[in-house]
Scaffold this active site. Sequence first.
Site, PDB file in Angstrom:
ATOM      1  N   LEU A 132     -29.243 -21.452 -59.714  1.00 50.01           N
ATOM      2  CA  LEU A 132     -30.107 -21.949 -60.781  1.00 50.01           C
ATOM      3  C   LEU A 132     -30.156 -21.004 -61.976  1.00 50.01           C
ATOM      4  CD1 LEU A 132     -33.072 -23.625 -58.881  1.00 50.01           C
ATOM      5  CD2 LEU A 132     -31.136 -24.709 -60.019  1.00 50.01           C
ATOM      6  N   ALA A 173     -13.700 -23.371 -51.862  1.00 50.44           N
ATOM      7  CA  ALA A 173     -13.385 -22.943 -50.495  1.00 50.44           C
ATOM      8  C   ALA A 173     -12.069 -23.582 -50.061  1.00 50.44           C
ATOM      9  CB  ALA A 173     -14.512 -23.341 -49.554  1.00 50.44           C
ATOM     10  N   GLN A 195     -11.237 -18.548 -53.159  1.00 46.68           N
ATOM     11  CA  GLN A 195     -12.075 -18.278 -52.000  1.00 46.68           C
ATOM     12  C   GLN A 195     -11.384 -18.859 -50.772  1.00 46.68           C
ATOM     13  OE1 GLN A 195     -15.745 -20.600 -50.888  1.00 46.68           O
ATOM     14  NE2 GLN A 195     -16.781 -18.750 -51.640  1.00 46.68           N
ATOM     15  N   ARG A 215     -23.255 -25.754 -60.759  1.00 42.58           N
ATOM     16  CA  ARG A 215     -23.502 -27.083 -61.340  1.00 42.58           C
ATOM     17  C   ARG A 215     -23.578 -27.062 -62.859  1.00 42.58           C
ATOM     18  NH1 ARG A 215     -26.057 -26.758 -56.460  1.00 42.58           N
ATOM     19  NH2 ARG A 215     -25.805 -28.525 -55.035  1.00 42.58           N
ATOM     20  N   PRO A 266     -17.313 -20.960 -56.705  1.00 41.82           N
ATOM     21  CA  PRO A 266     -16.526 -21.945 -55.947  1.00 41.82           C
ATOM     22  C   PRO A 266     -17.342 -23.206 -55.676  1.00 41.82           C
ATOM     23  CG  PRO A 266     -16.473 -19.766 -54.901  1.00 41.82           C
ATOM     24  CD  PRO A 266     -17.545 -19.724 -55.933  1.00 41.82           C
ATOM     25  N   CYS A 308     -16.509 -27.085 -54.023  1.00 46.26           N
ATOM     26  CA  CYS A 308     -15.517 -27.987 -53.443  1.00 46.26           C
ATOM     27  C   CYS A 308     -15.434 -29.295 -54.203  1.00 46.26           C
ATOM     28  CB  CYS A 308     -15.853 -28.252 -51.982  1.00 46.26           C
ATOM     29  SG  CYS A 308     -15.586 -26.832 -50.913  1.00 46.26           S
ATOM     30  N   TYR A 338     -20.900 -21.184 -42.680  1.00 45.72           N
ATOM     31  CA  TYR A 338     -19.541 -21.387 -42.198  1.00 45.72           C
ATOM     32  C   TYR A 338     -19.167 -20.267 -41.219  1.00 45.72           C
ATOM     33  CZ  TYR A 338     -19.711 -24.896 -45.835  1.00 45.72           C
ATOM     34  OH  TYR A 338     -20.084 -25.969 -46.597  1.00 45.72           O
ATOM     35  N   ARG A 380     -18.259 -13.309 -50.112  1.00 43.02           N
ATOM     36  CA  ARG A 380     -19.464 -14.108 -50.390  1.00 43.02           C
ATOM     37  C   ARG A 380     -20.381 -14.084 -49.175  1.00 43.02           C
ATOM     38  NH1 ARG A 380     -20.566 -19.932 -53.460  1.00 43.02           N
ATOM     39  NH2 ARG A 380     -21.941 -18.832 -54.895  1.00 43.02           N
TER      40      ARG A 380
END
Length: 364
Positions: A311, A62, A104, A334, A23, A25, A185, A233
Amino acid sequence: MSALFEPYSLRSLTFPNRVWMAPMCQYTADAFGPNAGVARDWHFAHYSARAIGGAGLILLEATAVSPEGRISPGDLGIWNDTQAEELRRLTAFLKERGTVPGIQIAHAGRKASTKRPWHGSGYADAEEAWQTVAPSAVAFDDRHPTPTELTVEQIKEIVGQFADAARRALAAGFEVLEVHGAHGYLIHEFLSPHSNHRTDAYGGSFDNRVRFALEVVDAVRAVWPEDLPVFFRVSATDWLSENADDAREGWTADQTVALARELRAHGVDLLDVSTGGLVPDAVIPVGPGFQVPFASRVKDEAGLPAAVAGLITEPEQAEKIVAAGEADAVLLGRELLRDPHWAHRAADALGAAKRVPAQYGRAF
């Protein structure tokens, strides 16, 4: 055969491979009005491209269970039927491409009401901001205002919002539901003693601090079909207690293993393992695959399937993680932003079969 491209099954669902999209955003929905939190053309194009690129599972960013649960004013939401209905076109396309659609669902707690990243950091501008809530009246940092401490009645209301979001996600066509309990969160704020200073049934002991997470999972599992999986998660550590140079107490890897055992008993099928996010100044030893050992512990000590992010960029690296049994799947973030066709390139590198649309066959 490549372990990374072996199918993987949970309950009645089979994922075509272990290359999954984490996920991430996009902060691109309308903030106000009838289309607040509704997916736009950007979201359809963004996620569809990764399905065309061969990802076995796509976990939507999210998606807030309430307006106050958004990280930023531009977040997706699933607190009303308009938002859910708009997502049906996307889930249908992902399924058509052979990709499992997941979502999610989340509440940002004290880290809500922030600016979109390209507008700077910290609290949203006054015209878009709202009052945040948290387990305790403790701000994330000096750029965020002090949140309002939730009452028990408000906690129960948020549990109901997660259940309502799960119902809408099912109606929208999603086949995997992930509860966001990581990255500082709301659920993570309850888990960690650093952010949870309560003295009632939701604070203090480990059993009390995990109570909200388990209530959310129970509420979601009660409305989610028995034959479809639920993920959770987690930030496996706050990088506080396990840092000898940091005197602050935080959530730890040992507690993650204990939580994983509880989650398994409450019907969670897989732990999506990440770390950090609760405090802005934690010292994190970032490096290739730095979160893999935490996923491995969950699998070995709690007996719960796990996927891992962090990574993971090279096909051989991902293959080694899955083949060694350190995780059941890898979640790319990414790297999939940089290369939507990472799965196709990885299949070529590992000598595995790939799912390429006929329209793209000349390129692969």
